[in-house]
Design a protein around this motif. Sequence first.
Motif, PDB file in Angstrom:
ATOM      1  N   MET A  95       0.620 -28.118  -4.764  1.00 47.13           N
ATOM      2  CA  MET A  95      -0.439 -27.197  -5.186  1.00 47.13           C
ATOM      3  C   MET A  95       0.128 -26.193  -6.175  1.00 47.13           C
ATOM      4  N   GLY A  96      -0.752 -25.627  -7.001  1.00 45.72           N
ATOM      5  CA  GLY A  96      -0.341 -24.557  -7.896  1.00 45.72           C
ATOM      6  C   GLY A  96      -0.101 -23.288  -7.105  1.00 45.72           C
ATOM      7  N   LEU A  97       0.995 -22.600  -7.405  1.00 45.82           N
ATOM      8  CA  LEU A  97       1.390 -21.388  -6.672  1.00 45.82           C
ATOM      9  C   LEU A  97       1.870 -20.319  -7.639  1.00 45.82           C
ATOM     10  N   THR A  98       1.777 -19.088  -7.201  1.00 49.74           N
ATOM     11  CA  THR A  98       2.496 -17.989  -7.841  1.00 49.74           C
ATOM     12  C   THR A  98       3.372 -17.373  -6.762  1.00 49.74           C
ATOM     13  N   ALA A  99       4.675 -17.466  -6.954  1.00 44.95           N
ATOM     14  CA  ALA A  99       5.644 -16.879  -6.018  1.00 44.95           C
ATOM     15  C   ALA A  99       6.038 -15.506  -6.540  1.00 44.95           C
ATOM     16  N   CYS A 100       5.833 -14.484  -5.729  1.00 41.00           N
ATOM     17  CA  CYS A 100       6.147 -13.101  -6.091  1.00 41.00           C
ATOM     18  C   CYS A 100       7.392 -12.666  -5.319  1.00 41.00           C
ATOM     19  N   ARG A 101       8.401 -12.182  -6.037  1.00 41.68           N
ATOM     20  CA  ARG A 101       9.633 -11.690  -5.421  1.00 41.68           C
ATOM     21  C   ARG A 101       9.885 -10.268  -5.895  1.00 41.68           C
ATOM     22  N   ALA A 151       0.851  -1.190   0.000  1.00 47.06           N
ATOM     23  CA  ALA A 151       0.000   0.000   0.000  1.00 47.06           C
ATOM     24  C   ALA A 151       0.886   1.238   0.000  1.00 47.06           C
ATOM     25  N   PRO A 152       0.394   2.335  -0.567  1.00 50.04           N
ATOM     26  CA  PRO A 152       1.175   3.584  -0.548  1.00 50.04           C
ATOM     27  C   PRO A 152       1.554   3.953   0.887  1.00 50.04           C
ATOM     28  N   GLY A 153       2.807   4.377   1.045  1.00 53.87           N
ATOM     29  CA  GLY A 153       3.276   4.775   2.367  1.00 53.87           C
ATOM     30  C   GLY A 153       3.846   3.644   3.201  1.00 53.87           C
ATOM     31  N   ARG A 154       3.713   2.411   2.707  1.00 58.16           N
ATOM     32  CA  ARG A 154       4.285   1.254   3.411  1.00 58.16           C
ATOM     33  C   ARG A 154       5.372   0.644   2.540  1.00 58.16           C
ATOM     34  N   PRO A 155       6.398   0.034   3.152  1.00 56.49           N
ATOM     35  CA  PRO A 155       7.446  -0.585   2.339  1.00 56.49           C
ATOM     36  C   PRO A 155       6.889  -1.761   1.531  1.00 56.49           C
ATOM     37  N   CYS A 156       7.551  -2.058   0.420  1.00 53.79           N
ATOM     38  CA  CYS A 156       7.168  -3.202  -0.407  1.00 53.79           C
ATOM     39  C   CYS A 156       7.500  -4.491   0.343  1.00 53.79           C
ATOM     40  N   LYS A 157       6.632  -5.465   0.280  1.00 54.40           N
ATOM     41  CA  LYS A 157       6.890  -6.760   0.893  1.00 54.40           C
ATOM     42  C   LYS A 157       7.904  -7.490   0.006  1.00 54.40           C
ATOM     43  N   PRO A 158       9.002  -8.006   0.581  1.00 50.37           N
ATOM     44  CA  PRO A 158      10.048  -8.642  -0.236  1.00 50.37           C
ATOM     45  C   PRO A 158       9.552  -9.842  -1.049  1.00 50.37           C
ATOM     46  N   SER A 159       8.636 -10.621  -0.477  1.00 50.57           N
ATOM     47  CA  SER A 159       8.111 -11.772  -1.201  1.00 50.57           C
ATOM     48  C   SER A 159       6.730 -12.122  -0.661  1.00 50.57           C
ATOM     49  N   ASN A 160       5.943 -12.755  -1.507  1.00 49.38           N
ATOM     50  CA  ASN A 160       4.615 -13.238  -1.119  1.00 49.38           C
ATOM     51  C   ASN A 160       4.245 -14.358  -2.075  1.00 49.38           C
ATOM     52  N   THR A 161       3.577 -15.370  -1.547  1.00 54.03           N
ATOM     53  CA  THR A 161       3.150 -16.504  -2.362  1.00 54.03           C
ATOM     54  C   THR A 161       1.642 -16.606  -2.331  1.00 54.03           C
ATOM     55  N   PHE A 162       1.043 -16.770  -3.508  1.00 53.14           N
ATOM     56  CA  PHE A 162      -0.388 -17.017  -3.633  1.00 53.14           C
ATOM     57  C   PHE A 162      -0.600 -18.486  -3.971  1.00 53.14           C
ATOM     58  N   VAL A 163      -1.492 -19.122  -3.228  1.00 52.16           N
ATOM     59  CA  VAL A 163      -1.821 -20.534  -3.433  1.00 52.16           C
ATOM     60  C   VAL A 163      -3.110 -20.592  -4.242  1.00 52.16           C
ATOM     61  N   HIS A 164      -3.086 -21.387  -5.304  1.00 50.21           N
ATOM     62  CA  HIS A 164      -4.250 -21.508  -6.186  1.00 50.21           C
ATOM     63  C   HIS A 164      -4.971 -22.831  -5.920  1.00 50.21           C
ATOM     64  N   ALA A 165      -5.346 -23.021  -4.670  1.00 51.03           N
ATOM     65  CA  ALA A 165      -6.082 -24.216  -4.231  1.00 51.03           C
ATOM     66  C   ALA A 165      -7.145 -23.750  -3.249  1.00 51.03           C
ATOM     67  N   PRO A 166      -8.184 -24.558  -3.065  1.00 52.63           N
ATOM     68  CA  PRO A 166      -9.229 -24.169  -2.115  1.00 52.63           C
ATOM     69  C   PRO A 166      -8.669 -24.015  -0.695  1.00 52.63           C
ATOM     70  N   ALA A 167      -9.206 -23.059   0.037  1.00 53.73           N
ATOM     71  CA  ALA A 167      -8.783 -22.831   1.420  1.00 53.73           C
ATOM     72  C   ALA A 167      -8.906 -24.102   2.249  1.00 53.73           C
ATOM     73  N   GLU A 168      -9.902 -24.930   1.937  1.00 54.03           N
ATOM     74  CA  GLU A 168     -10.117 -26.173   2.691  1.00 54.03           C
ATOM     75  C   GLU A 168      -8.903 -27.095   2.621  1.00 54.03           C
ATOM     76  N   GLU A 169      -8.177 -27.070   1.494  1.00 50.86           N
ATOM     77  CA  GLU A 169      -6.982 -27.917   1.369  1.00 50.86           C
ATOM     78  C   GLU A 169      -5.859 -27.424   2.268  1.00 50.86           C
ATOM     79  N   LEU A 170      -5.787 -26.124   2.491  1.00 53.15           N
ATOM     80  CA  LEU A 170      -4.781 -25.584   3.411  1.00 53.15           C
ATOM     81  C   LEU A 170      -5.183 -25.849   4.859  1.00 53.15           C
ATOM     82  N   VAL A 171      -6.479 -25.784   5.150  1.00 53.57           N
ATOM     83  CA  VAL A 171      -6.969 -26.131   6.489  1.00 53.57           C
ATOM     84  C   VAL A 171      -6.651 -27.602   6.768  1.00 53.57           C
ATOM     85  N   ALA A 172      -6.833 -28.461   5.763  1.00 52.32           N
ATOM     86  CA  ALA A 172      -6.552 -29.890   5.929  1.00 52.32           C
ATOM     87  C   ALA A 172      -5.075 -30.136   6.242  1.00 52.32           C
ATOM     88  N   ALA A 173      -4.188 -29.272   5.772  1.00 57.07           N
ATOM     89  CA  ALA A 173      -2.764 -29.432   6.081  1.00 57.07           C
ATOM     90  C   ALA A 173      -2.530 -29.382   7.588  1.00 57.07           C
TER      91      ALA A 173
END
Length: 142
Positions: free
Chosen positions: A96-102, A57-79
């Motif tokens: 699982m399918g992922l998009t890793a942002c760096r 967000a404007p005024g906040r530093p950029c996050k160095p990395s973030n990963t988005f998981v392209h699977a239902p939330a229920e599969e992460l709860v099951a983990a």
Amino acid sequence: MAGWALCMALVMAALAGAVGESRYEKFLRQHVDHPRTSTLAAHRYCETMLARRQVTAPGRPCKPSNTFVHAPAEELVAACTQTPDAAGFHSTPTPMGLTACRLRGGDTRPPCAYRARQLHQHVRVACVGGLPVHLAGTHAPS
């Protein structure tokens, strides 16, 4: 259908400012994009999603990395039902399918520029009360 309703409620809460969101809700907002948002230009996915989900967000530093998981939330709860590793993290039993942002370059102030990588890996999470609250990393299938 209930998963869709939950997802929409979380998106609306994030857009409204998400005051008082739980750690699980924050985890979903920052890391789950299921199904993957496909209307975005591939090279702009990270910048757009991180801004849309209020991770950057404007005024906040950029996050160095973030990963988005392209699977239902229920599969992460099951983990969270899997036996934790020595560090206390739980891994998804299947990749699982992922998009890793760096973050690209050395500038940590917005506008943030990211490099996106598509991966298919296991996800490691920290769980509290049977719900994922922190994405601790990913690892390739054995």
